[in-house]
Design an enzyme around this catalytic site. Structure first.
Site, PDB file in Angstrom:
ATOM      1  N   SER A   1      18.229 -31.547  22.559  1.00 25.94           N
ATOM      2  CA  SER A   1      18.528 -32.111  23.287  1.00 25.94           C
ATOM      3  C   SER A   1      17.918 -31.927  24.460  1.00 25.94           C
ATOM      4  O   SER A   1      17.053 -31.406  24.443  1.00 25.94           O
ATOM      5  CB  SER A   1      19.945 -31.475  24.607  1.00 25.94           C
ATOM      6  OG  SER A   1      19.735 -32.148  26.037  1.00 25.94           O
TER       7      SER A   1
ATOM      8  N   TYR B   1      17.306 -38.240  26.907  1.00 29.82           N
ATOM      9  CA  TYR B   1      17.219 -38.959  27.803  1.00 29.82           C
ATOM     10  C   TYR B   1      15.837 -39.455  29.170  1.00 29.82           C
ATOM     11  O   TYR B   1      15.550 -38.826  28.567  1.00 29.82           O
ATOM     12  CB  TYR B   1      17.967 -37.922  28.671  1.00 29.82           C
ATOM     13  CG  TYR B   1      19.894 -37.936  28.508  1.00 29.82           C
ATOM     14  CD1 TYR B   1      20.543 -38.333  28.310  1.00 29.82           C
ATOM     15  CD2 TYR B   1      20.278 -36.635  28.225  1.00 29.82           C
ATOM     16  CE1 TYR B   1      21.862 -38.199  27.963  1.00 29.82           C
ATOM     17  CE2 TYR B   1      20.996 -36.184  28.326  1.00 29.82           C
ATOM     18  CZ  TYR B   1      22.115 -37.070  28.878  1.00 29.82           C
ATOM     19  OH  TYR B   1      23.504 -36.091  28.538  1.00 29.82           O
TER      20      TYR B   1
ATOM     21  N   THR C   1      21.109 -41.658  24.047  1.00 22.89           N
ATOM     22  CA  THR C   1      22.738 -41.195  24.800  1.00 22.89           C
ATOM     23  C   THR C   1      22.661 -43.024  25.630  1.00 22.89           C
ATOM     24  O   THR C   1      21.956 -42.028  26.238  1.00 22.89           O
ATOM     25  CB  THR C   1      22.799 -39.753  24.788  1.00 22.89           C
ATOM     26  OG1 THR C   1      22.415 -38.771  24.108  1.00 22.89           O
ATOM     27  CG2 THR C   1      24.021 -39.786  25.904  1.00 22.89           C
TER      28      THR C   1
ATOM     29  N   LYS D   1      24.193 -43.156  20.208  1.00 27.64           N
ATOM     30  CA  LYS D   1      25.434 -41.841  20.834  1.00 27.64           C
ATOM     31  C   LYS D   1      25.541 -42.287  21.859  1.00 27.64           C
ATOM     32  O   LYS D   1      25.304 -42.221  23.344  1.00 27.64           O
ATOM     33  CB  LYS D   1      24.338 -40.363  20.567  1.00 27.64           C
ATOM     34  CG  LYS D   1      25.928 -39.514  21.020  1.00 27.64           C
ATOM     35  CD  LYS D   1      25.258 -38.159  20.967  1.00 27.64           C
ATOM     36  CE  LYS D   1      26.092 -37.082  21.485  1.00 27.64           C
ATOM     37  NZ  LYS D   1      26.195 -36.512  22.880  1.00 27.64           N
TER      38      LYS D   1
ATOM     39  N   HIS E   1      31.558 -37.826  24.498  1.00 26.28           N
ATOM     40  CA  HIS E   1      30.478 -37.177  24.834  1.00 26.28           C
ATOM     41  C   HIS E   1      31.069 -35.916  25.363  1.00 26.28           C
ATOM     42  O   HIS E   1      31.664 -34.928  26.205  1.00 26.28           O
ATOM     43  CB  HIS E   1      30.371 -37.182  26.894  1.00 26.28           C
ATOM     44  CG  HIS E   1      28.323 -36.897  26.463  1.00 26.28           C
ATOM     45  ND1 HIS E   1      27.776 -37.516  27.174  1.00 26.28           N
ATOM     46  CD2 HIS E   1      28.196 -35.677  26.762  1.00 26.28           C
ATOM     47  CE1 HIS E   1      26.622 -36.191  26.804  1.00 26.28           C
ATOM     48  NE2 HIS E   1      27.438 -35.795  27.009  1.00 26.28           N
TER      49      HIS E   1
END
Ligand SMILES: Cc1cc2nc3c(=O)[nH]c(=O)nc-3n(C[C@H](O)[C@H](O)[C@H](O)COP(=O)(O)O)c2cc1C
Length: 388
Positions: free
Chosen positions: A117, A141, A167, A257, A281
């Site tokens: 992440s 992100y 995402t 995603k 999620h």
């Protein structure tokens, strides 16, 4: 950080992911456990994810002797030992100081990729350097807005990440009511004042605090700082228009995603996605969504062979992997499962969780008479439970 002998023997005794979950609950403070275990609002979607797997019925074929099944396949052109990726989960260091590098090493040993992440505890370079030699995917992100995203993409390429996962279901953080009730938000505030407030709960898990102190570990985002803070992720979240420049800037495989519908999946593939992840999620964002397993078949149908279709949400057993594949997924991502292992027994705990999932998949395939993952298909399902 050497793996502790105590954690190795504790991990060896784990019999299921649910067992790892129970062990995790006893090992880390409840507010930390609930960060992983909890979901948005009434947690309806999170429960639905689990129920959808439980509701799948197999069609039984007796006396099949397919021999030892081969769980191997390819994902985005790379060979994997079984069709699973550890899902990108922020701040793994809250559960154990070994954090994402341990998860990536365990995934490499198991022969599967690890998705890391943007909100990881260890920086993406640190995971690249200390995370073993398996395939690593970087989850993007927009930390630091669009400029920050550009620099993260370049850093991920420089650190050897093989795929980029964008995402697209997080324009704002879902409302996680368990966190609110405990008065915690991540990155965790470890100031003396906040530690004093949390002291009564943390004191019940001295081992967790001891490990943190021993490793001088602080629960912060390794990629923040110069790049921006956590709030910047929500200031300028990615839109469909952004996928165009991301596709141009990133040379490797692109994964989108957080899609739940055929229309959005088609859009992602039209924008150049090599894979999509059908995902709500883990029920942590918009509560009230269907289970991702329920949404899967229509997306598979819409995408066809233009891209690989992955799924996450509720994977707790190897048989769940088999069910997702039977319904058309190429592979699954597992989030909480590996976090429970990490919290329960550190790096050996993640090893054990991946070993359990692979072993359960193998056994399920043997029971179904499947020699390879290509044999898993809808012909193995018995929706009415009445046979055919
Ligand atoms: C503690 C935690 C943190 C997460 N952080 C991220 C994240 O930073 N980025 C992301 O794309 N998904 C994140 N997710 C979602 C997972 O990638 C994945 O979609 C979800 O966990 C799948 O459901 P499962 O936990 O039932 O396997 C997080 C999930 C958990 C449990």
């Amino acid at each position: 950080m050497a793996m502790s002998r105590r954690e190795t023997s504790s991990a060896a005794r784990l019999v299921s992911i649910e067992d790892a979950r129970r062990r995790a609950r006893r090992r880390v403070p409840l507010p930390v456990f609930d960060v992983a275990d909890g979901a948005a609002e009434a947690e309806v979607t999170a429960r639905r994810n689990l129920a959808a797997f439980a509701d799948v019925r197999w069609y039984h074929r007796a006396a099949t002797a397919a021999g030892a099944p081969d769980t191997g396949t390819t994902l985005l052109g790379r060979r994997v030992a079984f069709p699973l990726v550890t899902a990108p989960c922020g701040l793994a260091g809250a559960f154990h100081p070994a954090a994402e590098p341990a998860v990536a090493r365990a995934a490499a040993r198991a022969g599967v990729p690890a998705a890391i992440s943007t909100c990881s505890s260890a920086s993406l370079e640190e995971v690249g350097a200390r995370g073993g030699d398996g395939g690593k995917w970087f989850q993007l992100y927009f930390l630091g807005g669009r400029d920050g995203a550009e620099s993260l993409i370049d850093r991920a390429a420089g650190a050897g990440y093989e795929a980029l996962v964008v995402t697209v279901d997080t324009p704002v953080s879902g409302h996680r009511e368990r966190d609110g009730a405990h008065g915690v938000s991540l990155p965790m505030d470890l100031s003396p004042a906040n530690l004093a407030r949390l002291a009564p709960v943390v004191a019940r898990r001295p081992g967790w605090l001891w490990r943190l102190a021993r490793d001088r570990h602080s629960i912060e985002m390794g990629n923040a700082g110069a790049a921006g803070d956590i709030a910047s992720i929500f200031a300028e979240p990615p839109t469909w228009a952004d996928l165009g420049w991301i596709r141009e800037r990133w040379n490797g495989p692109l994964v989108v995603k957080g899609l739940m519908t055929p229309a959005d999946a088609r859009r992602a593939v039209d924008a150049g996605a090599d894979a999509v992840v059908v995902s709500n999620h883990g029920g942590r964002q918009l509560d009230g969504l269907p289970a991702s397993l329920e949404a899967l078949p229509a997306v598979v149908e819409a995408v066809g062979d233009r891209a690989e279709v992955l799924l996450d949400g509720g994977v707790r057993r190897g048989s769940d992997i088999a069910k997702a594949l039977a319904l058309g997924a190429r592979a699954v991502l597992a989030g909480r499962a590996h976090l429970y292992g990490l919290a329960a027994a550190g790096e050996p705990g993640v090893d054990r969780v991946l070993e359990l999932l692979a072993g359960e998949l193998r056994r399920t395939m043997t029971l179904l008479g499947c020699a390879s993952v290509a044999d898993l298909g809808p012909h193995l399902l018995d929706p009415s439970g009445e046979g055919r």
